[in-house]
Motif scaffolding. Structure first.
Motif, PDB file in Angstrom:
ATOM      1  N   GLU A   1       0.804  -1.221   0.000  1.00 13.92           N
ATOM      2  CA  GLU A   1       0.000   0.000   0.000  1.00 13.92           C
ATOM      3  C   GLU A   1       0.842   1.277   0.000  1.00 13.92           C
ATOM      4  N   ARG A   2       2.146   1.161   0.074  1.00 15.24           N
ATOM      5  CA  ARG A   2       3.024   2.332   0.209  1.00 15.24           C
ATOM      6  C   ARG A   2       3.472   2.871  -1.144  1.00 15.24           C
ATOM      7  N   ARG A   3       3.980   4.101  -1.130  1.00 11.10           N
ATOM      8  CA  ARG A   3       4.667   4.690  -2.283  1.00 11.10           C
ATOM      9  C   ARG A   3       6.145   4.693  -1.945  1.00 11.10           C
ATOM     10  N   TYR A   4       6.966   4.416  -2.937  1.00 13.18           N
ATOM     11  CA  TYR A   4       8.404   4.293  -2.742  1.00 13.18           C
ATOM     12  C   TYR A   4       9.143   5.353  -3.545  1.00 13.18           C
ATOM     13  N   TYR A   5      10.114   5.988  -2.902  1.00 16.28           N
ATOM     14  CA  TYR A   5      11.015   6.943  -3.546  1.00 16.28           C
ATOM     15  C   TYR A   5      12.372   6.264  -3.591  1.00 16.28           C
ATOM     16  N   VAL A   6      12.868   6.007  -4.802  1.00 17.83           N
ATOM     17  CA  VAL A   6      14.126   5.289  -4.974  1.00 17.83           C
ATOM     18  C   VAL A   6      15.123   6.239  -5.622  1.00 17.83           C
ATOM     19  N   SER A   7      16.286   6.410  -4.996  1.00 13.56           N
ATOM     20  CA  SER A   7      17.272   7.355  -5.473  1.00 13.56           C
ATOM     21  C   SER A   7      18.664   6.736  -5.420  1.00 13.56           C
ATOM     22  N   GLY A   8      19.429   6.929  -6.490  1.00 12.09           N
ATOM     23  CA  GLY A   8      20.786   6.401  -6.520  1.00 12.09           C
ATOM     24  C   GLY A   8      21.295   6.285  -7.943  1.00 12.09           C
ATOM     25  N   PRO A   9      22.416   5.581  -8.142  1.00 10.91           N
ATOM     26  CA  PRO A   9      22.952   5.354  -9.485  1.00 10.91           C
ATOM     27  C   PRO A   9      21.960   4.557 -10.342  1.00 10.91           C
ATOM     28  N   ASN A  10      22.032   4.745 -11.650  1.00 12.94           N
ATOM     29  CA  ASN A  10      21.066   4.143 -12.570  1.00 12.94           C
ATOM     30  C   ASN A  10      20.864   2.650 -12.347  1.00 12.94           C
ATOM     31  N   ALA A  11      21.932   1.883 -12.297  1.00  4.62           N
ATOM     32  CA  ALA A  11      21.801   0.427 -12.175  1.00  4.62           C
ATOM     33  C   ALA A  11      21.092   0.036 -10.879  1.00  4.62           C
ATOM     34  N   MET A  12      21.389   0.727  -9.792  1.00  6.30           N
ATOM     35  CA  MET A  12      20.764   0.395  -8.514  1.00  6.30           C
ATOM     36  C   MET A  12      19.286   0.778  -8.505  1.00  6.30           C
ATOM     37  N   VAL A  13      18.964   1.935  -9.068  1.00  9.58           N
ATOM     38  CA  VAL A  13      17.563   2.351  -9.132  1.00  9.58           C
ATOM     39  C   VAL A  13      16.786   1.374  -9.999  1.00  9.58           C
ATOM     40  N   ASN A  14      17.336   1.018 -11.153  1.00 10.50           N
ATOM     41  CA  ASN A  14      16.648   0.073 -12.042  1.00 10.50           C
ATOM     42  C   ASN A  14      16.428  -1.270 -11.362  1.00 10.50           C
ATOM     43  N   TYR A  15      17.431  -1.745 -10.619  1.00 10.11           N
ATOM     44  CA  TYR A  15      17.299  -2.998  -9.878  1.00 10.11           C
ATOM     45  C   TYR A  15      16.137  -2.896  -8.871  1.00 10.11           C
ATOM     46  N   CYS A  16      16.102  -1.817  -8.104  1.00 11.14           N
ATOM     47  CA  CYS A  16      15.076  -1.676  -7.074  1.00 11.14           C
ATOM     48  C   CYS A  16      13.684  -1.518  -7.676  1.00 11.14           C
ATOM     49  N   VAL A  17      13.573  -0.803  -8.784  1.00 10.03           N
ATOM     50  CA  VAL A  17      12.273  -0.666  -9.437  1.00 10.03           C
ATOM     51  C   VAL A  17      11.788  -2.042  -9.892  1.00 10.03           C
ATOM     52  N   SER A  18      12.666  -2.835 -10.501  1.00  9.35           N
ATOM     53  CA  SER A  18      12.287  -4.189 -10.927  1.00  9.35           C
ATOM     54  C   SER A  18      11.867  -5.038  -9.730  1.00  9.35           C
ATOM     55  N   LEU A  19      12.615  -4.921  -8.652  1.00  6.90           N
ATOM     56  CA  LEU A  19      12.301  -5.670  -7.434  1.00  6.90           C
ATOM     57  C   LEU A  19      10.915  -5.294  -6.910  1.00  6.90           C
ATOM     58  N   LEU A  20      10.656  -3.997  -6.807  1.00  4.11           N
ATOM     59  CA  LEU A  20       9.364  -3.525  -6.307  1.00  4.11           C
ATOM     60  C   LEU A  20       8.219  -3.955  -7.223  1.00  4.11           C
ATOM     61  N   ARG A  21       8.433  -3.858  -8.539  1.00  2.43           N
ATOM     62  CA  ARG A  21       7.391  -4.279  -9.481  1.00  2.43           C
ATOM     63  C   ARG A  21       7.112  -5.772  -9.338  1.00  2.43           C
TER      64      ARG A  21
END
Length: 92
Positions: free
Chosen positions: A38-58
């Motif tokens: 139910e939360r919103r996530y703010y992900v910040s960092g280098p491109n590869a790390m942000v992309n990894y976390c977005v994929s993980l969250l999705r």
């Protein structure tokens, strides 16, 4: 706002650190974030790390509208003197 810091570089942990260390995982997010879907996530960092976390969250079922990203495009992947940093904020 709920904010959790994760140090991704085990070699850079300051004395007395009480938080999580290592790669951000689904298990870590589930453990640290009540009602994580139910939360919103703010992900910040280098491109590869942000992309990894977005994929993980999705993969965890978080909708696109529940993820806000902020890339650090100036980060040089080969720059070993500046370790990568990542921040994930869980927005209420």
């Amino acid at each position: 706002m709920l904010f959790r810091s994760v140090l991704t570089d085990p070699g850079a942990v300051p004395p007395g650190w009480q938080g999580a260390v290592g790669r951000v995982t689904a298990k870590m997010i589930i453990k640290e974030t009540p009602k994580y879907v139910e939360r919103r996530y703010y992900v910040s960092g280098p491109n590869a790390m942000v992309n990894y976390c977005v994929s993980l969250l999705r993969d965890m079922g978080i909708p696109k509208k529940g993820i806000v990203t902020d890339y650090f495009p100036g980060y040089k992947e080969q720059d070993k003197e500046t370790p990568p940093r990542l921040a994930i904020r869980v927005l209420q």
